[in-house]
Design a protein around this motif. Structure first.
Motif, PDB file in Angstrom:
ATOM      1  N   LYS A 164      -9.261   1.974  -8.257  1.00  0.00           N
ATOM      2  CA  LYS A 164     -10.470   2.794  -8.152  1.00  0.00           C
ATOM      3  C   LYS A 164     -10.951   2.899  -6.698  1.00  0.00           C
ATOM      4  O   LYS A 164     -11.635   3.850  -6.326  1.00  0.00           O
ATOM      5  CB  LYS A 164     -11.591   2.189  -9.008  1.00  0.00           C
ATOM      6  CG  LYS A 164     -11.531   2.551 -10.485  1.00  0.00           C
ATOM      7  CD  LYS A 164     -11.950   3.987 -10.758  1.00  0.00           C
ATOM      8  CE  LYS A 164     -12.090   4.251 -12.260  1.00  0.00           C
ATOM      9  NZ  LYS A 164     -12.417   5.658 -12.551  1.00  0.00           N
ATOM     10  N   THR A 165     -10.613   1.877  -5.906  1.00  0.00           N
ATOM     11  CA  THR A 165     -11.111   1.834  -4.525  1.00  0.00           C
ATOM     12  C   THR A 165     -10.289   2.693  -3.569  1.00  0.00           C
ATOM     13  O   THR A 165     -10.648   2.845  -2.402  1.00  0.00           O
ATOM     14  CB  THR A 165     -11.126   0.382  -4.011  1.00  0.00           C
ATOM     15  OG1 THR A 165      -9.789  -0.132  -3.985  1.00  0.00           O
ATOM     16  CG2 THR A 165     -11.978  -0.501  -4.921  1.00  0.00           C
ATOM     17  N   ILE A 166      -9.182   3.224  -4.037  1.00  0.00           N
ATOM     18  CA  ILE A 166      -8.342   4.078  -3.195  1.00  0.00           C
ATOM     19  C   ILE A 166      -9.073   5.383  -2.888  1.00  0.00           C
ATOM     20  O   ILE A 166      -9.766   5.940  -3.736  1.00  0.00           O
ATOM     21  CB  ILE A 166      -6.995   4.359  -3.902  1.00  0.00           C
ATOM     22  CG1 ILE A 166      -6.177   3.062  -4.008  1.00  0.00           C
ATOM     23  CG2 ILE A 166      -6.207   5.443  -3.183  1.00  0.00           C
ATOM     24  CD1 ILE A 166      -4.904   3.206  -4.814  1.00  0.00           C
ATOM     25  N   ASP A 167      -8.917   5.868  -1.670  1.00  0.00           N
ATOM     26  CA  ASP A 167      -9.529   7.144  -1.279  1.00  0.00           C
ATOM     27  C   ASP A 167      -8.653   8.288  -1.777  1.00  0.00           C
ATOM     28  O   ASP A 167      -7.795   8.800  -1.065  1.00  0.00           O
ATOM     29  CB  ASP A 167      -9.687   7.211   0.243  1.00  0.00           C
ATOM     30  CG  ASP A 167     -10.546   8.385   0.689  1.00  0.00           C
ATOM     31  OD1 ASP A 167     -10.689   9.343  -0.106  1.00  0.00           O
ATOM     32  OD2 ASP A 167     -11.067   8.358   1.813  1.00  0.00           O
ATOM     33  N   TRP A 168      -8.855   8.667  -3.020  1.00  0.00           N
ATOM     34  CA  TRP A 168      -8.016   9.678  -3.645  1.00  0.00           C
ATOM     35  C   TRP A 168      -8.207  11.055  -3.021  1.00  0.00           C
ATOM     36  O   TRP A 168      -7.254  11.845  -2.927  1.00  0.00           O
ATOM     37  CB  TRP A 168      -8.292   9.728  -5.146  1.00  0.00           C
ATOM     38  CG  TRP A 168      -7.852   8.467  -5.832  1.00  0.00           C
ATOM     39  CD1 TRP A 168      -8.626   7.433  -6.243  1.00  0.00           C
ATOM     40  CD2 TRP A 168      -6.502   8.101  -6.148  1.00  0.00           C
ATOM     41  NE1 TRP A 168      -7.859   6.436  -6.799  1.00  0.00           N
ATOM     42  CE2 TRP A 168      -6.554   6.819  -6.762  1.00  0.00           C
ATOM     43  CE3 TRP A 168      -5.266   8.733  -5.979  1.00  0.00           C
ATOM     44  CZ2 TRP A 168      -5.399   6.161  -7.187  1.00  0.00           C
ATOM     45  CZ3 TRP A 168      -4.122   8.082  -6.413  1.00  0.00           C
ATOM     46  CH2 TRP A 168      -4.195   6.804  -7.013  1.00  0.00           C
TER      47      TRP A 168
ATOM     48  N   LYS B  94      -8.103  -1.967 -11.965  1.00  0.00           N
ATOM     49  CA  LYS B  94      -9.408  -1.669 -11.386  1.00  0.00           C
ATOM     50  C   LYS B  94      -9.336  -1.535  -9.860  1.00  0.00           C
ATOM     51  O   LYS B  94     -10.129  -0.801  -9.261  1.00  0.00           O
ATOM     52  CB  LYS B  94     -10.419  -2.751 -11.769  1.00  0.00           C
ATOM     53  CG  LYS B  94     -10.052  -4.154 -11.314  1.00  0.00           C
ATOM     54  CD  LYS B  94     -11.040  -5.183 -11.840  1.00  0.00           C
ATOM     55  CE  LYS B  94     -10.652  -6.603 -11.414  1.00  0.00           C
ATOM     56  NZ  LYS B  94     -11.575  -7.613 -11.981  1.00  0.00           N
ATOM     57  N   GLN B  95      -8.361  -2.206  -9.231  1.00  0.00           N
ATOM     58  CA  GLN B  95      -8.239  -2.113  -7.773  1.00  0.00           C
ATOM     59  C   GLN B  95      -7.921  -0.693  -7.312  1.00  0.00           C
ATOM     60  O   GLN B  95      -8.247  -0.314  -6.184  1.00  0.00           O
ATOM     61  CB  GLN B  95      -7.139  -3.064  -7.260  1.00  0.00           C
ATOM     62  CG  GLN B  95      -7.450  -4.538  -7.452  1.00  0.00           C
ATOM     63  CD  GLN B  95      -6.838  -5.096  -8.713  1.00  0.00           C
ATOM     64  OE1 GLN B  95      -6.784  -4.408  -9.735  1.00  0.00           O
ATOM     65  NE2 GLN B  95      -6.374  -6.342  -8.669  1.00  0.00           N
TER      66      GLN B  95
ATOM     67  N   SER C 223       0.843  -1.197   0.000  1.00  0.00           N
ATOM     68  CA  SER C 223       0.000   0.000   0.000  1.00  0.00           C
ATOM     69  C   SER C 223       0.879   1.248   0.000  1.00  0.00           C
ATOM     70  O   SER C 223       2.101   1.163   0.204  1.00  0.00           O
ATOM     71  CB  SER C 223      -0.929   0.017   1.215  1.00  0.00           C
ATOM     72  OG  SER C 223      -0.169  -0.024   2.415  1.00  0.00           O
TER      73      SER C 223
END
Length: 422
Positions: A392-396, A389-390, A374
């Motif tokens: 996309k789940t990050i808290d940008w 695609k994984q 991470s």
């Protein structure tokens, strides 16, 4: 000569090309044996484990007639040999035919009268009959087009693509005689739902393959050059492309890194052959130069972004997301992300790499990088290099609010979430 369904097929090389092909033939009733010199790979496949992610357990189940081996003598009863080994380039961008030559030597040891050897590996026009056939003749003592025959049917595998599979893509076929061309075409037509295209000669089929990817390479190079120009003009490249794309015949390519085993490699096979007959290609090589320089260009833009945002350079940690050559697949061959990493390091940046799809062991072996799980707290900037695609789940929003500058290579995120994009 045997017709389809009576053939026993040996597929030589069980990577992204060979394995799906072997599975497709077996699922359609053919007796197929897959051969690979990598005994670990063979052992995994026997347990229905595919580390490329291309074949599911259910697909293995449907291919019940498929067996695997690393023993050459176990493929000796085949009458069709399909060669699907890699054809990379060397450090000077010249074709490296070592795997292909070794595959030909292996096949020659088991080749018998009336066998057909079909090549799917990407080569330059003429390679099959100028390089492969002499090896087969010399080491088998059989005569070409009398005792054995050849065909060429270029692979069109798209790693990670679950929509365009082997049977869904039109297959170009060819053979060393008119009769063999028909047999080869009938063989593939029996498994390819999308249909086949029988080329007039092996050379035509070889040429068709290299220009498919050379065309894409040149088109991507054009938009990469636009990205360089528009950055200097202070214009958002993607906004320009969106506006231009409203015209019906505008070709929709986007800027980015051009790696992988096809687009970044195949054009060099064509230019090598062109130069051997006295012609120096200009457009193709210009495109290659532009695309090969994009890693350094992206890294330099990241450095400029950090300076604009008052982020120190030397000793600062930058997180690079993605090391595979494309999204949603584990393939790290010829990944141009490494060019971004290497250039960032020349500025004294500490780089950490996160990729949920790549193999830790393979990345360490090939690129000498230890993958992180991470983004670390010490990271001050993020480079989204591959659109897995994984990610996309990050808290940008959180990363942005914590002062991290975000550079989006792939135009993967909403513009509002990133600091800059290519």
């Amino acid at each position: 000569m045997k017709r389809p369904q009576n053939h026993k097929i040996a597929v030589i090389g069980l990577g992204y090309v060979g394995l799906p092909l072997a599975v497709e033939f077996a699922a359609n009733g053919f007796e197929v044996i897959g051969f690979d010199i990598n005994e670990t790979r063979v052992s995994e496949l026997r347990k229905r484990e595919d580390n490329t992610g291309e074949i599911s357990v259910e697909e293995f189940d449907k291919a019940s007639s498929l067996t695997f081996t690393a023993a050459l003598n176990e493929i000796s009863e085949a009458n069709i040999y399909i060669v699907t080994v890699p054809t990379p380039i060397d450090n000077a961008n010249n074709p490296d035919l070592t795997p292909l030559r070794k595959a030909c030597s292996a096949v020659a040891k088991v080749l018998t009268k009336d066998n057909i050897v079909i090549f799917e590996s990407t080569v330059y026009p003429g390679c099959t009959e100028e390089v492969c056939v002499p090896i087969l003749e010399r080491e088998s003592t059989l005569e070409y087009n009398k005792d054995f025959f050849c065909g060429y049917s270029p692979e069109r595998i798209n790693p990670g693509d679950k929509v365009h599979r082997v049977s869904d893509i039109v297959k170009v076929t060819s053979g060393s005689t008119p009769e063999i061309a028909t047999i080869v075409n009938d063989l593939y037509a029996s498994i390819i739902k999308a249909g086949t295209h029988k080329a007039s000669s092996i050379k035509v089929a070889e040429a068709a393959k290299v220009i498919e990817n050379a065309q894409r390479d040149v088109n991507i190079a054009f938009v990469n050059e636009l990205a360089v120009i528009f950055e200097k003009l202070g214009i958002d490249t993607h906004e320009v492309l969106a506006a231009a794309g409203t015209k019906w015949n505008f070709l929709k390519f986007t800027p980015g890194l051009v790696g992988g085993h096809c687009i970044g490699v195949d054009p060099y096979y064509l230019t090598h052959k062109a130069e051997s007959v006295g012609y120096h290609p200009e457009v193709i090589l210009a495109g290659r130069r532009i695309n090969d320089n994009m890693g350094a260009h992206i890294a330099q833009r990241v450095i400029k972004m950090m300076v604009k945002n008052d982020i120190p350079i030397k000793g600062t940690t930058v997180s690079v997301l993605g090391i595979t050559f494309k999204e949603n697949c584990p393939d790290i061959r010829n990944s141009k992300v490494i060019d971004v990493i290497d250039e960032l390091r020349t500025f004294g940046v500490e780089v950490e790499v996160i990729d949920p799809n790549a193999s830790d062991e393979e990345v360490l072996e090939v690129y000498k990088l230890e993958l992180k799980k991470s983004i670390s707290d010490k990271s001050k900037a993020i480079v989204l290099a591959v659109a897995h695609k994984q990610f996309k789940t990050i808290d940008w929003k959180e990363h942005s609010s914590n002062g991290r500058a975000i550079f989006d290579v792939k135009n993967f995120l909403n513009k509002e979430l990133v600091t800059e994009r290519l």
